[in-house]
Design a protein around this motif. Sequence first.
Motif, mmCIF file in Angstrom:
data_model
loop_
_atom_site.group_PDB
_atom_site.id
_atom_site.type_symbol
_atom_site.label_atom_id
_atom_site.label_comp_id
_atom_site.label_asym_id
_atom_site.label_seq_id
_atom_site.Cartn_x
_atom_site.Cartn_y
_atom_site.Cartn_z
ATOM 1 N N GLU A 213 0.782 -1.349 0.137
ATOM 2 C CA GLU A 213 -0.037 -0.073 -0.094
ATOM 3 C C GLU A 213 0.868 1.354 -0.087
ATOM 4 O O GLU A 213 2.046 1.290 0.549
ATOM 5 N N GLN A 214 0.471 2.254 -0.558
ATOM 6 C CA GLN A 214 1.245 3.441 -0.572
ATOM 7 C C GLN A 214 0.992 4.282 0.614
ATOM 8 O O GLN A 214 -0.282 4.718 1.107
ATOM 9 N N HIS B 276 1.914 7.389 1.430
ATOM 10 C CA HIS B 276 1.310 8.891 1.435
ATOM 11 C C HIS B 276 0.094 8.895 0.529
ATOM 12 O O HIS B 276 -0.635 9.953 0.921
ATOM 13 N N ARG B 277 -0.343 8.111 -0.291
ATOM 14 C CA ARG B 277 -1.686 8.212 -0.898
ATOM 15 C C ARG B 277 -2.827 7.641 0.035
ATOM 16 O O ARG B 277 -3.985 8.066 -0.203
ATOM 17 N N HIS B 278 -2.408 6.517 0.484
ATOM 18 C CA HIS B 278 -3.557 5.800 1.285
ATOM 19 C C HIS B 278 -3.169 5.404 2.747
ATOM 20 O O HIS B 278 -3.024 4.214 3.169
ATOM 21 N N TRP C 37 -2.506 1.681 4.277
ATOM 22 C CA TRP C 37 -1.158 1.535 4.552
ATOM 23 C C TRP C 37 -0.988 0.681 5.937
ATOM 24 O O TRP C 37 -0.572 -0.128 6.429
ATOM 25 N N ASP D 48 -0.741 11.792 5.826
ATOM 26 C CA ASP D 48 -2.033 12.178 5.178
ATOM 27 C C ASP D 48 -2.069 13.377 5.422
ATOM 28 O O ASP D 48 -3.395 14.003 5.094
ATOM 29 N N ASP E 37 6.507 2.558 1.232
ATOM 30 C CA ASP E 37 5.580 1.741 0.587
ATOM 31 C C ASP E 37 5.793 0.409 0.840
ATOM 32 O O ASP E 37 5.333 -0.595 0.467
ATOM 33 N N ARG F 181 -5.239 20.604 0.423
ATOM 34 C CA ARG F 181 -4.318 19.656 -0.261
ATOM 35 C C ARG F 181 -3.619 19.170 0.973
ATOM 36 O O ARG F 181 -2.482 18.549 1.006
ATOM 37 N N ARG F 182 -4.472 19.111 2.076
ATOM 38 C CA ARG F 182 -3.833 18.461 3.455
ATOM 39 C C ARG F 182 -2.516 18.644 3.669
ATOM 40 O O ARG F 182 -1.553 17.902 3.901
#
Length: 485
Positions: free
Chosen positions: A12-13, A15-17, A21, A226, A282, A426-427
């Motif tokens: 799982e990524q 930074h994206r999820h 993750w 995030d 990751d 953009r968090r």
Amino acid sequence: MQGLLMPSIKREQLHRHFGKWFRNVLMKAEIMDYRYPVKGMAVWLPYGFKIRRNMLQTLRNLLDSTGHNEVLFPLLIPETSLAKESEHMKNFEGQVFWITRGGLTPLDVKLALRPTSETVIAPMLRLWIRSHADLPLKMYQIVNVFRYETRATRPLIRMREVDNFKEAHTIHATKREAEAQVQEAIGIYKRFFDTVGIPYKITKRPEWDKFPGAEYSIAFDQVLPDGRTLQNGTVHMLGQNFAKAFNVTYETEKGEQEYVWQTCYGISGRPIVGMLAAHGDDNGAVLPPSLAPIQVVIIPIPYKGMETQINEACGALASDLRKVSVTVEFDQRGDLTPGAKYFYWELRGVPIRLEIGPRDLKENKVIVVRRDTMEKQACKIDEATKMVKETLDIMMEDMRQRTWQWMNEHVHRVSSLDEARRLLKRRAGILEVLWCGNAECGHKLNQDLDVDVLGTPEDLKEKVKGTCVVCAKKAEGILRLAVGY
Ligand code: 5CA
Ligand code: ZN
């Protein structure tokens, strides 16, 4: 437990999820199983339990060495005690698990599972404290507390059974001493977070968001990948609120009766999230050497006819490392390829991997791989222990620096609400705005920007010049905002 972890793990990524993750790592790295049939309660798995123990021991050492004594109070609180301090009761009443029956017999006085322990401790203080000579009292306990959280529960972040809650409670003769204790506690927590490689901003919570029953609360917040913040711990000045509610007094040198002053501070399992989030990638967890249950894994690269020699070299290296207090796992599993083993240990975040194959052995070499950068280096076998020790130190320092840099890049000074909105979209992490000091403007920020008000900086000594971002009146200070967990 093999069934949990092998081998087709979807990466799982980070930074994206982050959420995905995090759950993936908790489960696949055998840290925690969150499938227990009671919401907000979970099972510590063997590897996670070791991480938890190392973290706990780090804090225990810090508290012990600063004059705190470890104690253990009961789990249950009679309703009559919980209700004594009205603010405390008002807030916790709806968050408490109640015991109303013993077997089939209804209880005369309902019993609460402790949501925290001020009202557990207070009745005993009355019995223990007579005069100024009995003060200060500095104690802590490591227990499970229970909170019927109504916001979304999440593993480690928002539990209903908060296990390994490390709560300290101190009692003092004067306000000045209690204030000094708050500062000592902040110092202890700084050292704790520095040791485990977690960055923080220290913020005094606003009046409307302090711990129920406290005069003020100071929190350690971290920005997660995030962009949301995690409150990893808090220090509270309780003043004389609980002393008055429970009538806890002491005799001064002049022979007068005075109420005692109190502080409390606590850290739950959240820093494990903070630590995983701060350093992970990751490929899974990346554990700081200071916390890793296994600091080095040795993986033999088998070669027909040389198995015994390779294994012997690996075994000798393992015992040399153990002699210098490095924790080592020699992975001799015959059913896994070296590649599968790399994957397995990378996911678990073991800081250093050592490999010895046929060619290395001929050249008297070992391959050293850093988990944080994945850098590979060859080194002479007889220099390997020195190299490992040095690399562990360098890694710790590099990891600390990287994570602080990342955190600092996610704190923004903004001068308009539009800019704040853009960054929140953009968090971008923590926002700092100029503020007049009025609660109204704080509430307005909370509502208009849909953001949490963290409070005012405790780690900045800065005279501000300018106007409140909401009402344009003269600014009195800075207010930190973020979307919190
Ligand atoms: N009596 C005080 C000091 S021990 C107290 O209870 N403070 S607290 O409510 O702020 O909790 C201390 C820390 O525990 C918080 O800063 C937060 O990091 C963590 N915490 C609070 N509630 C939970 C929860 N439901 N799950 C996990 N961690 C929690
Ligand atoms: Zn204002």
